[in-house]
Design a protein around this motif. Structure first.
Motif, PDB file in Angstrom:
ATOM      1  N   VAL A  38     111.926  97.182 -63.799  1.00 39.01           N
ATOM      2  CA  VAL A  38     112.899  98.070 -63.154  1.00 39.01           C
ATOM      3  C   VAL A  38     112.194  99.272 -62.537  1.00 39.01           C
ATOM      4  N   TYR A  39     112.867  99.872 -61.583  1.00 33.02           N
ATOM      5  CA  TYR A  39     112.345 101.067 -60.906  1.00 33.02           C
ATOM      6  C   TYR A  39     113.420 102.122 -60.979  1.00 33.02           C
ATOM      7  N   GLU A  40     112.995 103.376 -61.221  1.00 33.18           N
ATOM      8  CA  GLU A  40     113.971 104.439 -61.400  1.00 33.18           C
ATOM      9  C   GLU A  40     113.728 105.600 -60.452  1.00 33.18           C
ATOM     10  N   ARG A  41     114.786 106.404 -60.318  1.00 37.91           N
ATOM     11  CA  ARG A  41     114.697 107.580 -59.466  1.00 37.91           C
ATOM     12  C   ARG A  41     113.558 108.489 -59.921  1.00 37.91           C
ATOM     13  N   ALA A  42     113.378 108.564 -61.243  1.00 36.53           N
ATOM     14  CA  ALA A  42     112.347 109.459 -61.777  1.00 36.53           C
ATOM     15  C   ALA A  42     110.944 109.072 -61.285  1.00 36.53           C
ATOM     16  N   ASP A  43     110.770 107.794 -60.865  1.00 31.09           N
ATOM     17  CA  ASP A  43     109.457 107.361 -60.353  1.00 31.09           C
ATOM     18  C   ASP A  43     109.201 107.910 -58.947  1.00 31.09           C
ATOM     19  N   ALA A  48     106.021  95.655 -48.171  1.00 31.62           N
ATOM     20  CA  ALA A  48     107.476  95.457 -48.076  1.00 31.62           C
ATOM     21  C   ALA A  48     108.200  95.830 -49.367  1.00 31.62           C
ATOM     22  N   LYS A  49     107.641  95.414 -50.483  1.00 28.97           N
ATOM     23  CA  LYS A  49     108.331  95.672 -51.743  1.00 28.97           C
ATOM     24  C   LYS A  49     108.368  97.160 -52.066  1.00 28.97           C
ATOM     25  N   GLU A  50     107.249  97.822 -51.862  1.00 29.16           N
ATOM     26  CA  GLU A  50     107.191  99.261 -52.124  1.00 29.16           C
ATOM     27  C   GLU A  50     108.206 100.000 -51.247  1.00 29.16           C
ATOM     28  N   LYS A  51     108.320  99.548 -50.003  1.00 29.92           N
ATOM     29  CA  LYS A  51     109.276 100.159 -49.071  1.00 29.92           C
ATOM     30  C   LYS A  51     110.708  99.952 -49.552  1.00 29.92           C
ATOM     31  N   ALA A  52     110.981  98.755 -50.058  1.00 30.37           N
ATOM     32  CA  ALA A  52     112.334  98.469 -50.556  1.00 30.37           C
ATOM     33  C   ALA A  52     112.657  99.377 -51.741  1.00 30.37           C
ATOM     34  N   ILE A  53     111.680  99.558 -52.612  1.00 30.02           N
ATOM     35  CA  ILE A  53     111.905 100.414 -53.784  1.00 30.02           C
ATOM     36  C   ILE A  53     112.172 101.852 -53.331  1.00 30.02           C
ATOM     37  N   ALA A  54     111.315 102.345 -52.441  1.00 28.61           N
ATOM     38  CA  ALA A  54     111.464 103.724 -51.966  1.00 28.61           C
ATOM     39  C   ALA A  54     112.812 103.911 -51.264  1.00 28.61           C
ATOM     40  N   LEU A  55     113.218 102.920 -50.476  1.00 23.01           N
ATOM     41  CA  LEU A  55     114.502 103.032 -49.776  1.00 23.01           C
ATOM     42  C   LEU A  55     115.668 102.957 -50.759  1.00 23.01           C
ATOM     43  N   GLY A  56     115.511 102.126 -51.783  1.00 17.42           N
ATOM     44  CA  GLY A  56     116.566 102.035 -52.800  1.00 17.42           C
ATOM     45  C   GLY A  56     116.814 103.391 -53.442  1.00 17.42           C
TER      46      GLY A  56
END
Ligand SMILES: NC(=O)C1=CN([C@@H]2O[C@H](COP(=O)(O)OP(=O)(O)OC[C@H]3O[C@@H](n4cnc5c(N)ncnc54)[C@H](OP(=O)(O)O)[C@@H]3O)[C@@H](O)[C@H]2O)C=CC1
Ligand SMILES: CC(=O)[C@](C)(O)C(=O)O
Ligand SMILES: [Mg+2]
Ligand SMILES: [Mg+2]
Length: 404
Positions: A68-73, A235-243
């Motif tokens: 999972v990825y969180e806002r805190a990251d 691409a994945k890093e971008k998706a996480i950052a945009l999320g």
């Protein structure tokens, strides 16, 4: 969370510090594990533990490990740095365009909106402070100016506009969706992305309205992320950052296919179609047995939405059961498997109808009509006029905190 924490026993507190102490987790994540563990002493729940795998957070979801990825990251300075050379071009301004666009704008990113000039969405965008010629443009111009093209048109419009929009999505840009729909059902939608752009997805698991309201409350809707095409390796890093940029709470990983199957299934099932069908069936049987509308509505909808369902949301199903009488608990325990058995074949049929594209084709055909807004409004009016929902208006008006 605070009140739960206050009720935590010292034994539970010891457990918490041990578990959290094993890994580095954000204060938010820690407080979440804290409340879960606090409960575990009461309900003997399996422990939720946090591990860091190469800097990635892996959680145990009921025995399955998921990243999972969180806002805190992604603190805001990191987000600003990441997108410093980007323009997020939001195409379409429905429920998601509104929520994601305003959140990304409030997060300090460079966001523009592209919609049909002088349509309903253009007017809504004006009301939300998007400025023609500066941050609000006709669709083609917005795509031209954007580096990240966020296609938030209706799913039907994504398909019908694709022949005009596709040539504008040139190398170097990123194509973003909030649904796997267009790309997965390409035989029906004819949406085939250019091969030289990253194609990613951030799918908020909730209405765009709550994407916005939760963000404003300092909370966040959960979203899934997926990569369809990765030409840059980023691409994945971008998706996480945009999320995170659009206001999500936490992000989980999926594929375009899994996202669209589960989404179409869930909204037709428990989230919308299923709940309306279940409410209506229960209400009608009460009415047929001589119960008043007030009684039937309170016993079906009001008690669910105002009292019991929020308890499920806050602490889980067992907690809700435990908060009700032993009489209720006994009966609900007995009847739950009967409802499950009765519903299971319907859910099987629904999943198949999603998977084989029947639901997609129906949606494309219906929402592709020029009269889609009026047609949907007419059917929603029929729901509004059902006795159950008319009774509901009176019940709501009697709430002590009711505001018109
Ligand atoms: N609604 C939600 O909460 C969620 C939606 N999603 C997904 O997000 C995406 C956007 O959905 P949502 O925000 O609900 O938007 P809608 O489905 O309500 O679509 C609205 C937008 O589409 C535009 N549009 C419709 N037809 C056309 C057309 N022929 N040409 C140009 N523009 C058109 C409308 O513009 P105009 O006003 O000019 O007609 C409006 O801006 C979809 O992929 C959806 O599945 C994902 C999660 C939740
Ligand atoms: C709000 C959401 O996630 C839905 C129900 O899937 C949708 O609006 O498409
Ligand atoms: Mg959904
Ligand atoms: Mg949906």
């Amino acid at each position: 969370m605070a009140s739960l924490a206050a009720r935590t026993s010292s034994k539970a507190l010891k457990n918490v510090s041990r578990t959290v102490g094993r890994s580095t987790v954000s204060p938010l994540a820690a407080s979440r594990s804290y409340s879960l563990l606090a409960r575990s002493t009461v309900a003997a729940k399996p422990k939720t533990t946090f591990e860091n795998v190469r800097g990635v957070k892996t959680l145990d979801f009921a025995g399955s490990k998921e990243v999972v990825y969180e806002r805190a990251d992604w603190p805001l300075p990191k987000l600003h740095e990441y997108f410093k050379n980007d323009t997020l071009a939001l195409i379409g301004y429905g429920s998601q365009g509104h929520g994601q666009g305003l959140n990304a704008r409030d997060n300090g990113l460079n966001v523009i909106v592209g919609v049909r000039k002088d349509g309903a969405s253009w007017k809504e965008a004006l009301e939300d402070g998007w400025v023609p010629g500066k941050t609000l443009f006709p669709i083609e111009e917005a795509i031209d100016r954007g580096t990240i093209i966020m296609n938030l048109l209706s799913d039907a419009a994504q398909s019908s506009t694709w022949p005009q929009l596709a040539p504008l999505i040139t190398k170097g840009k990123t194509l973003y969706f909030s649904h796997g729909f267009s790309v997965v059902y390409k035989e029906d939608t004819h949406v085939v992305p250019p091969t030289d752009v990253d194609v990613i997805l951030v799918a908020p698991k909730g209405s765009g309205r709550t994407v916005r309201t939760l963000f404003k409350e300092g909370r966040g809707i959960n979203s899934s992320i997926a990569v369809f095409q990765d030409v840059t390796g980023k691409a994945k890093e971008k998706a996480i950052a945009l999320g995170i940029a659009v206001g999500s709470g936490y992000l989980y990983e999926t594929t375009f296919e899994k996202e669209v199957y589960s989404d179409l299934y869930g909204e037709r099932g428990v989230l919308m179609g299923g709940i309306q069908g279940m409410f209506l069936a229960q209400y009608k049987v009460l009415r047929a047995n001589g119960h008043s509308p007030s009684e039937a509505f309170n016993e079906t909808v009001e008690e669910a939405t105002q009292s019991l369902f929020p308890l499920i949301g806050q602490h889980g199903m067992d907690y809700m059961y435990a908060a009700c009488s032993t009489t209720a608990r006994r009966g609900a325990l007995d009847w739950a498997p009967i409802f499950e058995a009765a519903n299971r074949p319907v859910f099987e049929k629904l999943y198949e109808s999603v998977k084989n594209g029947t639901e997609t084709r129906k949606s494309l055909e219906f929402n592709g009509r020029s009269t889609y807004r009026e047609d949907l409004a007419r059917e929603l009016k029929e729901i509004d006029e059902q006795e159950i929902w008319r009774a509901g208006k009176t019940v709501r008006s009697l709430r002590p905190d009711y505001k018109q």
